[in-house]
Design an enzyme around this catalytic site. Structure first.
Site, short mmCIF file in Angstrom:
data_model
loop_
_atom_site.label_atom_id
_atom_site.label_comp_id
_atom_site.label_asym_id
_atom_site.label_seq_id
_atom_site.Cartn_x
_atom_site.Cartn_y
_atom_site.Cartn_z
N HIS A 99 14.45 -36.98 -21.12
CA HIS A 99 14.48 -35.57 -20.73
C HIS A 99 14.91 -34.68 -21.90
O HIS A 99 14.22 -33.70 -22.24
CB HIS A 99 15.45 -35.42 -19.54
CG HIS A 99 15.67 -34.02 -19.07
ND1 HIS A 99 15.30 -33.60 -17.82
CD2 HIS A 99 16.25 -32.94 -19.66
CE1 HIS A 99 15.63 -32.32 -17.67
NE2 HIS A 99 16.22 -31.91 -18.77
N GLU A 100 16.03 -35.02 -22.53
CA GLU A 100 16.53 -34.19 -23.62
C GLU A 100 15.59 -34.23 -24.81
O GLU A 100 15.41 -33.22 -25.50
CB GLU A 100 17.93 -34.63 -24.03
CG GLU A 100 18.96 -34.62 -22.91
CD GLU A 100 19.02 -33.31 -22.13
OE1 GLU A 100 18.79 -32.24 -22.73
OE2 GLU A 100 19.30 -33.37 -20.92
N GLU A 132 13.14 -26.73 -18.06
CA GLU A 132 13.71 -27.82 -17.28
C GLU A 132 12.68 -28.58 -16.45
O GLU A 132 12.77 -29.80 -16.32
CB GLU A 132 14.83 -27.29 -16.38
CG GLU A 132 15.99 -26.68 -17.15
CD GLU A 132 16.62 -27.66 -18.13
OE1 GLU A 132 16.38 -28.88 -18.05
OE2 GLU A 132 17.35 -27.19 -19.02
N GLY A 192 24.91 -33.22 -17.38
CA GLY A 192 24.56 -34.55 -17.83
C GLY A 192 24.39 -34.61 -19.33
O GLY A 192 24.87 -35.54 -20.00
N MET A 203 22.87 -31.87 -22.97
CA MET A 203 22.38 -30.58 -23.47
C MET A 203 21.52 -30.84 -24.69
O MET A 203 21.90 -31.57 -25.60
CB MET A 203 23.55 -29.67 -23.82
CG MET A 203 23.13 -28.31 -24.35
SD MET A 203 22.23 -27.35 -23.11
CE MET A 203 21.42 -26.15 -24.17
N GLU A 204 20.36 -30.18 -24.71
CA GLU A 204 19.28 -30.51 -25.65
C GLU A 204 19.40 -29.86 -27.01
O GLU A 204 18.38 -29.54 -27.64
CB GLU A 204 17.94 -30.11 -25.03
CG GLU A 204 17.72 -28.60 -24.82
CD GLU A 204 18.15 -28.08 -23.47
OE1 GLU A 204 17.69 -27.00 -23.08
OE2 GLU A 204 18.94 -28.77 -22.79
N ASN A 205 20.58 -29.71 -27.56
CA ASN A 205 20.72 -29.10 -28.87
C ASN A 205 19.87 -29.85 -29.89
O ASN A 205 20.01 -31.07 -30.04
CB ASN A 205 22.18 -29.15 -29.32
CG ASN A 205 23.13 -28.68 -28.24
OD1 ASN A 205 23.03 -27.58 -27.76
ND2 ASN A 205 24.05 -29.56 -27.86
#
Length: 819
Positions: free
Chosen positions: A290-291, A313, A256, A258-260
């Site tokens: 969320h991210e 997570e 969905g 990615m938290e870069n």
């Protein structure tokens, strides 16, 4: 290539202190390859010792350690030995790397809409060495400076702010200390929209062909992003620590998002090119929250090793749903969590492959990769929700902020987390964690004789609801919370008056199955759709799903419940989830083949009633429209009517089908032999974008002839399709073919699946999840799957995906035999 072992990571972490990376990427070398020059500065605690570097190049051109050339031939199995380390070291590595087509590494995509090329880096677990040489483990954080040479018409963004000193050249500021799996860049002729909130520069980006859609969506994206920042700054003592905040919507992304840090990468299906349902918009809002939560919990402080994946997570999942509920317009997000995400987790936690939330014994990165599952996300978030319920917000967030302060820009583990919470709350958090984070399986809550009974190994703080009939509706008259010990009982409050429905886990505060008393279940059978509380309805739909999975409710009884009550369900996430389970599991795997047409017909009638219901929102109607097409099995006249514009009951006749729905109709027509390759190609030529390409892949996979099936099979197991086209082909494959032909491919599937493991985790996940012959729920298929699982040398990803589906297959066989 050998996966990194925990023992190796511990040794390397003890030896090394990585100061910084300087990465210079050349993206001007053509369609297949790019260049990478890397300089790494690092200290060694034991001068004279050796370690190894992780890299997966096409060619290692040069490696120089402290001025001493290393032999490129020493590169083996993705590792380069670094001998004779000094106290302070500088390593220069020049490599030629290959673009990815599977979303692992530096993914390259050509947009069929206009021929424009885009790249993005997905460095998440085990993929960073496909982009740049590195010490690829989460506890060797460093600063990353990035420079990029790219085509002059491109825009390039990365974790930090950048400048363009000359056309085609981009230079980015060094990051704060981050882990290798969080390094990213996105490049191409991007369409970008910019804003600012609370001093933080904001940007949203997508490919050029989605520019108009991004312009439409930007206001909502910025509104939600701002609301999330405001809430994060309320709960965290530290302000957002990574400068600017870009959100890049990219094609063919496997997850969905990615938290870069500073550059969140999101699947571009969330730039809605067509009208979206409220559930889709809610899911996007939750994902943004969320991210963003990861910026603190995962990026600022990162797990030391992958067995603490849940520290990333589970917390982000919990805060994502909470912030979406409390700080955006999507106030029903916990309902979606209860009906959709928890079912994912409940299923995972009842399989043979289950594991504790805080997984133990994760000895390699390959093993860790398979734990990105419903336990790490849904069960973990439920555990966090239960922990917050037990401790209270004040103690919980005080402990979280202490944890972040102690380990800022570093790494931590479960013990560090529990120590901080114990200090803020004064409670036995370790004891709670032993019960909740170190065990597996799902407890059961039931009410008997005026008591809440917990069957299982965990303590629970759970809600109990007493519902009464008022004016044709079931409304909550009393709600209270009880604490019940593992395997214990808790007395309901004195004076509680029995109602038509006694609901354990009302409010969905805990992780547990429920079982109703007989009177309450009769009420559910007759009155589920009249319950005024949407979260209670979600809990009860999940309860019904669980009962049919456990063979306590027959498939026919479940479908009867759907027919009686779903046509008056106003929450689109509930409608979508129930219809999906009813079609994909109950009808297609629990019913014998000769009864499936009747099951599909019943579900299509449910959809028609939803479409005709005056109370249905446009979101519910969109969900029903999709499900009506998916259940139009053996009804080509109806499908042709949809394609030409005439509709089911309650539908306007002049509304054109959206592209995804049009291709869903075409795929069903292909499966029934109503259209051929020539028609598919003609449809694709009308609008040659990636949606059409994926739809055409599904339609071609669905063609029924033996030659067409063999072509699709070759594409699946020996072709070079991207993951998205692979998934499309797999989606269509089992929709057609006579029984003898399908049975032959069932056997071939289990014979050929083990060999596909060498193509990488994402390919095997796609083949394992999308192509598994779940509809052949027979004892013979179970034996074939068991034999496949017993093959030596399966990759961990192959073993996990096969084991999960084998468990579901056995369950389907049990349900069918119990009918």
């Amino acid at each position: 290539m050998p996966a990194l072992q925990r023992t190796e990571a511990l040794t390397r972490a003890r030896l090394l202190d990585v100061h910084d990376y300087r990465l210079d990427l050349d993206l001007t070398r053509g369609e297949e390859l790019f260049g990478c020059t890397t300089v790494i500065r690092f200290a060694c605690a034991e001068p004279g010792s050796e370690t190894f570097l992780d890299l997966r190049p096409v060619e290692l051109l040069r490696a120089v350690l402290n001025g001493r050339p290393l032999d490129p031939a020493a590169l083996a199995d993705g590792r380069l030995t670094l001998p004779g380390l000094a106290a302070e070291n500088e390593l220069l590595v020049e490599t030629v790397m290959r673009y990815s087509r599977t979303g692992e590494g530096l993914h390259r995509f050509t947009d069929p809409a206009d021929g424009a090329v885009y790249v993005y880096a997905n460095s998440s677990p085990d993929a960073a060495p496909r982009v740049f040489p590195c010490f690829d483990q989460p506890d060797l954080k460093a600063r990353f400076g990035l420079s990029v040479s790219a085509p002059e018409q491109w825009t390039v963004i990365a974790n930090c702010a950048g400048t363009q000193p000359e056309p085609g050249r981009w230079v980015f500021e060094p990051t704060r200390p981050i882990s290798t799996y969080l390094v990213t860049l996105v490049g191409g002729p991007l369409h970008s929209v910019y804003s600012e909130h609370d001093g933080i520069p904001l940007g949203v980006h997508a490919r050029r062909s989605l520019g108009a859609a991004l312009e439409r969506e930007a206001a909502e994206l910025f509104e939600i992003t701002a609301a999330c920042f405001d809430r994060m700054h309320e709960v965290f003592d530290d302000r957002y620590p990574f400068g600017k905040y870009d959100q890049a919507f990219v094609p063919e992304f496997n997850w969905g998002a990615m938290e870069n840090p500073g550059c969140v990468v999101i699947a571009d299906k969330l730039v809605f090119h067509a009208p979206a349902t409220e559930a889709q918009r809610e899911n996007r809002a939750m994902g943004i929250a969320h991210e963003m939560a990861h910026m603190w919990f995962g990026d600022l402080v990162t797990m030391r090793w992958w067995d603490d994946l849940w520290l990333n997570e589970s917390f982000a999942e919990y805060l994502g749903y909470r912030v979406a509920t409390e700080n955006t317009r999507f106030t029903g997000a916990w309902t979606t969590f209860g009906i959709r995400r928890k079912s994912w987790g409940y299923d995972a936690d009842q399989r043979d492959t289950t594991h504790p939330i805080a997984a133990t014994g994760v000895e390699s990165l390959a093993e860790a990769m398979v734990n990105f599952d419903g336990i790490a996300y849904a069960k973990g978030a439920s555990a966090v929700k239960q922990l917050v319920t037990w401790l209270g917000d004040k103690a919980f967030f005080a402990g979280i902020n202490e944890y972040l302060a102690r380990h800022r820009y570093g790494n931590a583990d479960l013990a560090d987390f529990l120590t901080a919470l114990a200090g803020s709350s004064g409670r036995d958090v370790q004891g709670w964690a032993d019960r909740w984070l170190g065990t597996t399986g799902v407890d059961t809550l039931r009410i008997e004789g005026g008591e809440l009974i917990a069957e299982g190994s965990r303590p629970h703080r759970a809600g109990v609801g007493v519902y009464h009939a008022v004016g044709g509706a079931l409304v909550p008259r009393e709600r209270f919370e009880l604490e019940v010990a593992p395997g214990g009982r808790a007395q309901l409050p004195v004076g509680v008056v029995g109602g038509a429905l006694l609901l354990p886990n009302d409010g969905d505060l805990t992780w547990a199955k429920i079982r109703l008393d007989e009177a309450s279940w009769r009420t559910v059978r007759s009155s589920l759709s009249t319950i005024t509380d949407q979260l209670a309805r979600a809990v009860l739909w999940e309860h019904a799903r669980d009962r049919v999975r456990d063979a306590e409710l027959t498939p026919a009884e479940y479908l009867e419940l759907v027919a009686d009550h779903l046509p008056r369900e106003p929450v689109d996430a509930v409608v979508e989830t129930v219809l999906l389970f009813a079609r994909a599991v109950v009808v297609q795997t629990y019913l014998p083949p000769e009864e499936r047409a009747g099951g599909h017909a019943l579900l299509r009638q449910v959809c028609d009633r939803l479409l005709a219901w005056d109370g249905a929102s446009e979101s519910v109607r969109r969900v029903a429209r999709q499900a009506a097409i998916e259940n139009a099995v053996g009804e080509p006249a109806l499908l042709w009517g949809w394609l030409s514009g005439s509709r089911s009951a309650g539908e306007a006749a002049d509304e054109a089908l959206e592209p995804e729905l049009r291709w869903a109709v075409l795929t069903r027509l292909a499966a029934s032999g109503e259209i051929d390759e020539e028609r598919i190609a003609a449809e694709l030529s009308c609008e040659p974008n990636d949606i059409a390409q994926q739809g055409a892949a599904a339609a071609r996979g669905a063609l029924p002839g033996a030659a067409a099936k063999e072509r699709a099979w070759e594409q699946l197991f020996r072709g070079g399709l991207s993951n998205f086209l692979l998934a499309g082909t797999a989606q269509g494959f089992w929709l057609s073919g006579d029984a003898e032909l399908q049975e032959a491919y069932v056997q071939r599937y289990f014979e050929e699946l083990p060999g596909a493991g060498s193509r990488g985790d994402m390919v095997i996940r796609t083949l394992g999840q999308r192509l598994f012959p779940a509809g052949w729920s027979t004892a013979r298929t179970v034996r074939l799957a068991e034999a496949c699982l017993a093959v030596e040398g399966l990759t961990p990803a192959t073993r996990r995906v096969l084991g999960d589906h084998l468990d579901d297959l056995r369950r389907a066989v049990r349900v069918r035999s119990a009918r």
